[in-house]
Write a protein that holds these residues in place. Structure first.
Motif, PDB file in Angstrom:
ATOM      1  N   PRO A  68     -56.970  41.217  26.683  1.00  0.00           N
ATOM      2  CA  PRO A  68     -58.338  41.135  27.216  1.00  0.00           C
ATOM      3  C   PRO A  68     -58.778  39.703  27.520  1.00  0.00           C
ATOM      4  O   PRO A  68     -59.805  39.492  28.149  1.00  0.00           O
ATOM      5  N   SER A  69     -57.997  38.706  27.044  1.00  0.00           N
ATOM      6  CA  SER A  69     -58.413  37.309  27.190  1.00  0.00           C
ATOM      7  C   SER A  69     -57.182  36.412  27.221  1.00  0.00           C
ATOM      8  O   SER A  69     -56.054  36.849  26.935  1.00  0.00           O
ATOM      9  N   PHE A  70     -57.419  35.133  27.521  1.00  0.00           N
ATOM     10  CA  PHE A  70     -56.324  34.166  27.585  1.00  0.00           C
ATOM     11  C   PHE A  70     -55.601  34.002  26.244  1.00  0.00           C
ATOM     12  O   PHE A  70     -54.359  34.033  26.214  1.00  0.00           O
ATOM     13  N   LEU A  76     -59.093  35.491  34.925  1.00  0.00           N
ATOM     14  CA  LEU A  76     -59.494  34.939  33.632  1.00  0.00           C
ATOM     15  C   LEU A  76     -60.131  33.562  33.758  1.00  0.00           C
ATOM     16  O   LEU A  76     -60.548  32.975  32.763  1.00  0.00           O
ATOM     17  N   ASN A 135     -58.260  42.836  38.113  1.00  0.00           N
ATOM     18  CA  ASN A 135     -58.391  43.126  36.689  1.00  0.00           C
ATOM     19  C   ASN A 135     -57.263  44.025  36.193  1.00  0.00           C
ATOM     20  O   ASN A 135     -57.009  44.116  34.998  1.00  0.00           O
TER      21      ASN A 135
END
Length: 483
Positions: free
Chosen positions: A119-121, A63, A186
């Motif tokens: 999907p993200s921080f 990330l 991932n």
């Protein structure tokens, strides 16, 4: 209310007539099974601590987050567990100890699913927040439930089971790191974090077969149901009757049976024993986290990397060794808590941590001052980390949960314990979120010397403020702290 008082008087008279009954010494299998099932909730926190120490290596690269974001990510679960621990006292008084355990597991389940699919921080951080609330509930309720269910002679072992399961969870987290580290960056960390949903689901389902706490049932006026639970959790009907008589006598002597006005009694008009209980419970929880143990576990790959161990698989392998040592010693401590007592184990563990942290600081300082990174300094760092977490598992780890859950009277136990655990969670969050930043400013060696000094102060605090509670019933605690 008159019928309820008559019932209590009858129980006390009948118990006095059976003076030949003596408390049991062995383990009641029903209590052991219930305590183990309640304590499995703690696997969730342990798993998160263990798995996050390795997962963060892959999250940082995948990330592309900064060291500050890593600290926020790691510490957010501990800070947000403060919400759950504060709410758990009132919640468990309202809906019962058993359903609060279910609520804790269900909340962590939701957080684990969010983290696994992040999907993200920001999405990952949201999952940590939700999971943290569940952790806060579980850390308070598992020891309280177990303490209220257990006979005095085995309460130390049974109430230390949450710490045993935390360590088992940490070890499982390390193994998960090692197993999934071969996958792509991932996927691996998502599986590491998301797989925690499986035990959370099992715990939320399995807890439904457990009995309710007999002391909570008495608080609700359900004397007959409390008696049925005590019969199943005692060696004989005579022992069950004696325990019920103690509980009902303690409840009838209290103006407040259901936890109402607990905060006022604890903080605005505390009696001498209640004030001493608060100091002891808050103090031991403060030092448990001020010792830096959570940060050492979370960031041990960073510590080992700074010591000269570079390969990721080697880093994970060393942490597994540390996890095995930590789990082994907490099992030993749990088995001997009811034999040697809380104070000796706590003082031994705290003094050992002080020496270990000083050794870790010494090894780190020599390593930092040498270009070639001497082998002896690397070995000293690895041995000192393993010794530090092992001494923690002997003393502060199990004793904190046992002590916090057993010293408060029934009317204040849930909310008193929730306050103490809230301090625990707040300190854990502060230490976890500042450990790397402080270490960058004063080096790892300097940080470990500071932690050694804090533990030295802790040894003095424990020797002065914590009386021995081994073998005493929960209803005897006010007398111990009054003296």
């Amino acid at each position: 209310m008159a019928m309820e008082e008559n019932g209590r008087e009858g129980i006390e008279i009948e118990a006095q007539q059976r003076t030949t009954a003596t408390p049991s010494v062995g383990f009641n299998k029903y209590v052991l099974a219930s305590a183990m099932l309640a304590s499995t909730n703690s696997i969730l926190l342990g798993y998160d601590i263990g798995v996050m120490s390795g997962a963060v290596l892959f999250i940082k690269e995948n990330l592309n987050i900064t060291s500050v974001q890593v600290e926020i990510l790691v510490g957010s679960l501990n800070v947000c567990s403060l919400i759950g621990s504060l709410a758990s006292g009132k919640t468990s008084d309202l809906i019962g100890r058993r359903y609060t355990i279910v609520l804790a597991a269900a909340t962590f389940l939701a957080g684990a699913i969010l983290m696994g699919f992040a999907p993200s921080f920001p999405f990952l951080l949201a999952g940590r927040v939700v999971a943290g609330i569940g952790v806060g509930f579980s850390l308070m309720i598992a020891p309280v439930y177990t303490a209220e269910l257990s006979p005095a002679t085995t309460r130390g072992f049974l109430t230390s089971l949450p710490e045993v399961f935390i360590n088992i969870g940490i070890l499982l987290g390390y193994i998960s790191n090692y197993a999934f580290s071969v996958l792509s960056e991932n996927i691996n960390w998502r599986l590491m974090l998301g797989v925690a949903a499986v035990p959370a689901l099992g715990i939320a389902t399995g807890v439904m077969v457990m009995p309710e706490s007999p002391r909570w049932l008495v608080m609700q006026g359900q004397i007959e149901e409390a008696n049925r639970v005590l019969i199943r959790t005692s060696k004989s009907e005579e022992e069950a009757l004696m325990r019920l008589a103690e509980i009902t006598k303690d409840a009838s002597a209290s103006e407040n049976l259901r936890g109402k006005g607990a905060w006022k009694e604890m903080f605005f008009k505390p009696s001498k024993p209640i004030r001493r209980m608060l100091i002891a419970a808050i103090g031991i929880n403060f030092f448990m986290q001020a010792s830096g143990n959570d940060a050492v576990v979370y960031y041990c790959p960073e510590v080992f990397r700074a010591a000269g161990i570079r390969k990721k698989k080697e880093l994970v392998g060393v942490t597994i060794i540390m996890g095995i040592a930590k789990t082994s010693f907490v099992l030993i401590s749990a088995l001997y808590l009811d034999r040697f007592g809380r104070r000796p184990m706590l003082l031994l563990g705290s003094m050992g941590m002080t020496v270990s942290l000083a050794g870790l600081g010494l090894g780190s300082k020599f390593r930092e001052g040498s270009v070639r990174k001497p082998l002896w300094a690397i070995v000293l760092c690895v041995v000192a980390v393993c010794a530090d977490v092992s001494f923690f598992s002997i003393g502060l780890g199990p004793v904190t949960w046992v002590y916090s859950s057993e010293i408060f009277p029934t009317r204040l136990r849930a909310q008193g314990s929730s306050m103490a655990v809230s301090v625990n969670r707040m300190m854990s969050g502060v230490v976890s979120m500042t450990f790397l930043t402080i270490s960058e400013k004063i080096t790892f060696g300097g940080t470990f010397f500071v932690l050694a000094g804090i533990m030295g102060i802790g040894v003095i605090f424990f020797s002065v403020f914590l009386p021995e509670t081994k073998g005493k019933s929960l209803e005897e605690m006010e007398a111990i702290f009054r003296d």
